[in-house]
Design an enzyme around this catalytic site. Structure first.
Site, short mmCIF file in Angstrom:
data_model
loop_
_atom_site.label_atom_id
_atom_site.label_comp_id
_atom_site.label_asym_id
_atom_site.label_seq_id
_atom_site.Cartn_x
_atom_site.Cartn_y
_atom_site.Cartn_z
N LYS A 1 0.84 -1.20 0.00
CA LYS A 1 0.00 0.00 0.00
C LYS A 1 0.88 1.26 0.00
O LYS A 1 0.62 2.21 -0.74
CB LYS A 1 -0.94 -0.01 1.22
CG LYS A 1 -2.02 -1.09 1.13
CD LYS A 1 -2.79 -1.30 2.44
CE LYS A 1 -3.76 -2.47 2.30
NZ LYS A 1 -4.56 -2.73 3.52
N GLN B 1 -4.27 -1.76 9.80
CA GLN B 1 -4.27 -3.08 9.16
C GLN B 1 -4.82 -4.14 10.12
O GLN B 1 -4.43 -4.21 11.28
CB GLN B 1 -2.83 -3.43 8.73
CG GLN B 1 -2.71 -4.68 7.87
CD GLN B 1 -3.39 -4.57 6.51
OE1 GLN B 1 -3.55 -3.47 5.97
NE2 GLN B 1 -3.80 -5.69 5.95
N ASP C 1 -10.77 2.80 4.51
CA ASP C 1 -11.06 1.36 4.42
C ASP C 1 -12.56 1.10 4.37
O ASP C 1 -12.99 -0.01 4.06
CB ASP C 1 -10.49 0.64 5.66
CG ASP C 1 -9.21 -0.11 5.35
OD1 ASP C 1 -9.03 -0.53 4.19
OD2 ASP C 1 -8.39 -0.29 6.28
N1 GUN Z 1 -6.82 -6.98 6.38
C1 GUN Z 1 -7.23 -7.69 5.32
N2 GUN Z 1 -7.78 -6.89 4.39
C2 GUN Z 1 -7.72 -5.63 4.88
C3 GUN Z 1 -8.11 -4.36 4.39
O1 GUN Z 1 -8.66 -4.21 3.29
N3 GUN Z 1 -7.86 -3.31 5.20
C4 GUN Z 1 -7.27 -3.44 6.41
N4 GUN Z 1 -7.08 -2.35 7.14
N5 GUN Z 1 -6.90 -4.61 6.90
C5 GUN Z 1 -7.12 -5.68 6.14
#
Ligand code: GUN
Length: 291
Positions: A52, A96, A119
């Site tokens: 990311k 995350q 998110d």
């Molecule tokens: N863990 C697995 N997928 C995601 C996501 O799209 N965002 C976040 N913050 N954590 C995750």
């Protein structure tokens, strides 16, 4: 069989965003700034977060990576989120997941300013999405909708089966596919671990989104001829022949299933890169809204 190439589609989206950011810079406006919080030593989470951050760099976004030890207290994490909520330079915040067991996920997600919740996990954003209002849409289902749009697949009126009911993927996916949008307008069946005769539901599907997190779960005999199959799984399995020591497997037994499909996503290179493109799109819009 044709591949739904998420790498290609995400590059197109990132290029679009890169040009839009360059335009903002030329106009003297601020560049989008994403703050990512990573807790503990989960290898997969670290990989996703660094992907990311790298995508932010490629697109001209600013990013701030904040790392905490597994032992961080809920209080310290909440204080950091409050700091980011009030920092005028930060447009988007992501924490995350998964979080360590001693931290209440719901409390953390709800603490993020919904305007910075790129998110799309905050109940306000999920509620808006359910009602078809503009909101930040969770990155994985949003990325899948962008992938379907990129390939201009007409899914109107088709029967979609979503396997998995997580708040992050399956449930929002079922809502987006059933929405009166383009792409959208599917008749949706949401299957989960308690579903009876899952194979029969899958066999009746024009579109299957496999998001249950079990490597190679979806077999060829569960799939109708000429179906569209979207694979959200990314399970690491040990593989001594790889430098990393593992390889990635999706929720779909790709080789056999691909032979029956009209369209299918590969793993890696399918949904994964689209998730990142969707996150960047959310972050860009968060920035524009704050002009
Ligand atoms: N863990 C697995 N997928 C995601 C996501 O799209 N965002 C976040 N913050 N954590 C995750």
């Amino acid at each position: 069989m044709k591949l739904l190439d998420g790498k290609l589609a995400s590059q197109a989206i990132k290029e679009e965003l890169r040009l839009l950011v360059a335009q903002r810079v030329a106009e003297g406006k601020k560049v989008p700034h994403l703050a990512a919080i990573l807790i503990g030593n989960n290898g997969a989470s670290a990989t996703y977060v660094s992907a990311k951050v790298k995508a932010c760099e490629e697109t001209g976004f600013k990013s701030t990576l904040i790392k905490f030890e597994e032992s961080i207290t809920e209080h310290t994490l909440l204080k950091k989120i409050e700091e980011l909520n009030t920092d005028p330079d930060i447009d988007g915040i992501l924490v995350q997941l998964p979080l360590p067991a001693h931290i209440a996920e719901e409390k953390i997600i709800t603490a993020i300013d919904p305007e910075k919740d790129v998110d799309g996990f905050h109940p306000i954003n999920l509620g808006k999405m359910v009602q078809g209002q503009a909101s930040y849409i969770p990155a994985t289902p949003y990325g899948i909708m962008l992938l379907l749009a990129h390939y201009q697949l007409d899914i109107t009126g088709k029967h979609a089966v979503v396997i998995g009911r997580s708040n992050i993927v399956g449930r929002p996916m079922s809502i987006l596919l059933s929405g009166n949008t383009q792409p959208g307008n599917c008749t949706v069946t949401l299957c989960h671990s308690k579903t009876k005769d899952l194979a029969r539901h899958c066999q009746e599907a024009d579109i299957i989104v496999a998001a249950l997190g079990k490597a190679e779960f979806l077999k060829a005999e569960m799939v109708k001829q000429d179906a569209i199959v979207i694979d959200v799984g990314i399970t690491r399995v040990n593989d001594a022949s790889k430098k990393s020591g593992f390889r990635l497997l999706g929720d779909v037994a790709f080789e056999a299933v691909a032979k029956k499909c009209e369209w299918i996503t590969p793993v890696p290179g399918g949904v994964g890169p689209m998730t990142i493109a969707a996150l960047l799109k959310n972050t860009f819009h968060a920035c524009v809204k704050r002009d």
